[in-house]
Design an enzyme around this catalytic site. Structure first.
Site, short mmCIF file in Angstrom:
data_model
loop_
_atom_site.label_atom_id
_atom_site.label_comp_id
_atom_site.label_asym_id
_atom_site.label_seq_id
_atom_site.Cartn_x
_atom_site.Cartn_y
_atom_site.Cartn_z
N HIS A 234 49.77 1.07 15.80
CA HIS A 234 50.88 1.58 14.66
C HIS A 234 52.25 1.58 15.46
O HIS A 234 53.16 1.06 14.73
CB HIS A 234 50.38 3.04 14.43
CG HIS A 234 49.22 2.90 13.88
ND1 HIS A 234 48.06 3.50 14.56
CD2 HIS A 234 48.68 2.63 12.55
CE1 HIS A 234 46.83 3.44 13.75
NE2 HIS A 234 47.38 3.26 12.44
N THR B 118 51.98 8.17 6.83
CA THR B 118 50.69 8.02 7.60
C THR B 118 50.01 9.51 7.30
O THR B 118 50.64 10.49 7.18
CB THR B 118 50.68 7.73 9.13
OG1 THR B 118 49.45 7.89 9.58
CG2 THR B 118 51.45 8.78 9.74
N ARG B 119 48.87 9.61 7.40
CA ARG B 119 47.90 10.89 7.35
C ARG B 119 47.04 10.88 8.28
O ARG B 119 45.91 11.68 8.59
CB ARG B 119 47.19 11.06 5.80
CG ARG B 119 46.14 10.04 5.82
CD ARG B 119 45.58 10.13 4.06
NE ARG B 119 44.89 8.94 3.73
CZ ARG B 119 43.66 8.76 4.07
NH1 ARG B 119 42.99 9.49 4.90
NH2 ARG B 119 42.60 7.67 3.73
N ARG C 172 47.67 -2.14 3.55
CA ARG C 172 46.44 -2.61 2.78
C ARG C 172 45.86 -1.26 2.27
O ARG C 172 45.42 -0.44 2.93
CB ARG C 172 45.71 -3.31 3.62
CG ARG C 172 44.43 -4.17 2.91
CD ARG C 172 43.63 -4.80 4.03
NE ARG C 172 42.69 -5.55 3.46
CZ ARG C 172 41.42 -5.17 3.02
NH1 ARG C 172 41.05 -3.98 3.33
NH2 ARG C 172 40.52 -6.24 2.55
N HIS D 86 48.08 5.08 16.83
CA HIS D 86 47.46 4.27 18.25
C HIS D 86 48.59 3.58 18.59
O HIS D 86 49.65 3.23 18.01
CB HIS D 86 46.24 4.01 18.13
CG HIS D 86 45.34 5.40 17.75
ND1 HIS D 86 44.87 6.08 18.84
CD2 HIS D 86 44.71 5.48 16.43
CE1 HIS D 86 43.96 6.94 18.05
NE2 HIS D 86 43.90 6.52 16.77
#
Length: 574
Positions: free
Chosen positions: A207, A199-200, A293, A204
């Site tokens: 996730h 992740t970047r 995605r 929340h």
């Protein structure tokens, strides 16, 4: 036992070269040096730690062409991203770079020697070909294509590395693990199946739910492995994100998840990037990798279409699954059901069930305005951290950039606006007049285009720093050139609001108002390079406000500016 590294052997050059470290350190002081860029430093750190195994250096021309054209090294091993050390002709000439030469690679932050490179070859890449094959298009709307053409130098240097030391970090040191360290951690805890989550962005509740589901369905643990090197321009800073990750990791079941930071310079290359990310996580010992995605997608191209298809990344990694020996975990979209207070996979939502969602755009709006962010969407401690780093507009700084001819009355407007904003209260107000900046910061500069641009660059930097600190800033230079004004906007908008006000007083009126007679002196040739006489003023293309003191009063203009600020939420909570 954790997943074997890519190529079979973890290329931990720091550990390999530790016995001769002192010898290499002494040699480094006798060699020519290349000061790395931030991207090169990220790449070098992951090469020498083994994160980029099987690489042991920067790609030679043969390996580079093979990777660009075939997604493989010359050896046949899958590798999707060209990892290059770019240099200029000036570098080659000044350092006398040539094959067989050894050169020290230094950290740009502290000048420390990180590694010694033995040059194998120096070659000129075909950047257009690289852009089309690696990024899918030679379109500068792609941030890495823009970087390739505007920042990457014209030659690449290939060669092998000997590691002196890893780059020193002063932030979140406890979470900065090399592949060998994270593998030892997995072994200690007997984690044999690990799902990596890249992740970047801040995480929340959704996730957390999807990673927990992915881990449980595969009887695995979770490695939260966020990128803290270079990400997409405009992303939330890694300091804020890591504080969020620290908070959310405590929301996982005990013993399920771990947090480790990755000093990667992302390329936003979609499918190729996903394949690269999978290899990196395999090198860290992970058995599974979540691919979302439009994974690592940069957004829209110049035609307004996505650079990559939504599932291109998943399909490419799946294609090479048997060679990679890491399992793709599709990012499973989850939806919140308020009646049962739970997240479920979107394809399992019962017909007619009530659902709730907050989009990324809506979240940014709520942060900007201070609006409520519900606990079903994000944990309270996460929201608190995001609000600290991204306060509502009413607590953010801004810059009012007044531009116009000499004697256009922009200085009058600036002084009156400062008084009005001071009366408003709520933040400090700084006034940076053109004459002040010239006297305090740019006294050595003349009035050539280059020197004018340098002056505006300095002004933009100062305004950006004040804006970042939450101040209101009013600047009033002539700033005749569009490009320099745009650069100032880009600098300030990293930290707050920027409002360009074109003080469009007609030149004839400015000449009439010029009590110092400067225009007359310029007409007589006593002054050269004077804006409006023998040097152009480029009319702003994107001013937030256009005003004309010859047809409206200074008080009216100030009210118009204040109204724009008020409409944008800079005075009081909305």
């Amino acid at each position: 036992m954790s997943n074997p590294p890519h190529g079979g052997i973890l290329k931990d050059l720091v550990a390999r070269d530790q016995p001769i470290r002192e010898q290499l350190l002494q040699e480094s002081s006798t060699l020519e040096s290349i000061i790395l860029t931030d991207r090169q430093l990220c790449d070098l750190e992951l090469i020498i730690s083994g994160g980029f195994s099987p690489l042991e250096g920067f790609l030679s021309e043969q390996d580079y062409n093979s990777v660009v054209e075939n997604l493989r090294l010359v050896s046949g091993t899958i590798w999707s991203m060209p990892i290059n050390l770019d240099v200029s002709q000036e570098d080659i000439d000044n350092l006398s770079l040539k094959p067989g030469q050894r050169v020290t690679l230094r950290d740009p932050r502290n000048d420390m020697p990180i590694a010694i490179l033995t040059i194998q070859d120096i070659y000129r890449p075909d950047k257009v070909k690289e852009a089309k094959l690696v990024f899918g298009d030679d379109d500068v709307a792609h941030p890495s294509v823009k970087y390739l053409h505007q920042n990457v130098k014209e030659f690449y240097v290939g060669g092998t590395l000997q590691a002196i030391q890893a780059p020193v970090h002063y932030d979140y040191v406890a979470y900065r693990n090399t592949p060998a360290e994270i593998r030892a951690y997995f072994q200690k805890l007997n984690w044999t199946r690990v799902v990596a989550f890249q992740t970047r962005n801040p995480m929340h509740r959704a996730h957390r739910e999807l990673t927990v589901r992915a881990a449980r369905s595969r009887q695995a643990n979770v490695l939260i492995n966020p990128v803290v090197g270079l990400t997409k321009p405009g992303d939330i800073d890694h300091f804020t994100r890591v504080r969020v990750y620290e908070a959310i990791i405590r929301r996982y079941p005990t013993g399920m998840a771990a947090l480790s930071l990755l000093p990667l310079a992302m390329r936003m290359a979609g499918p190729r990037e996903a394949l690269w990310h999978a290899i990196i996580r395999k090198n860290h010992g992970c058995s599974h990798f979540i691919i979302g995605r439009d994974h690592a997608g940069p957004g829209k191209n110049s035609a307004g279409k996505d650079f990559y298809g939504p599932y291109d990344a998943q399909h490419l990694v799946e294609k090479y699954k048997e060679e990679l020996h890491i399992e793709v975990v599709p990012f499973q979209q989850v939806t919140y059901l308020p009646d049962s207070d739970e997240y479920v996979p979107s394809d399992e939502v019962p017909a007619g069930a009530k659902t709730l969602n907050i989009s990324g755009t809506e979240l940014r709006r709520r942060l900007r305005t201070g609006a409520h962010i519900p606990e079903w969407f994000s944990y309270p401690e996460v929201v608190t951290l995001l609000r600290q780093s991204h306060p509502p507009r009413s607590k953010q700084g801004f810059t009012i950039f007044l531009t116009g001819y000499h004697a256009s009355k922009k200085e009058h407007i600036a002084r009156a606006l400062q008084v009005s904003l001071n009366q408003q209260g709520g933040r400090s107000i700084s006034l940076l007049l053109g004459e002040t900046i010239r006297g305090k910061l740019s006294s050595e500069l003349g009035f050539s285009k280059r020197e004018r641009d340098i002056n505006i660059n300095r002004l933009g930097f100062v305004a950006a720093e004040l804006t970042k600190a939450g101040a209101g800033v009013i600047v009033a230079p002539i700033a005749p050139y569009e490009e320099a004004r745009q650069q100032a906007r880009q600098e300030v908008e990293k930290n707050g609001g920027f409002f360009l006000v074109h003080v469009a007083t007609p030149l004839e009126q400015c000449i009439a108002w010029d009590r110092d007679g400067v225009y007359e002196r310029a007409k007589k040739g006593e002054i050269t390079g004077f804006t409006g006489i023998d040097d152009p003023y480029e009319v702003p293309k994107n001013a937030e406000l256009v005003v004309d003191p010859s047809t409206e009063s200074v008080a009216q203009i100030v009210r118009r500016i204040v109204l724009v600020l008020d409409q944008q939420g800079y005075f009081g909570d909305v």
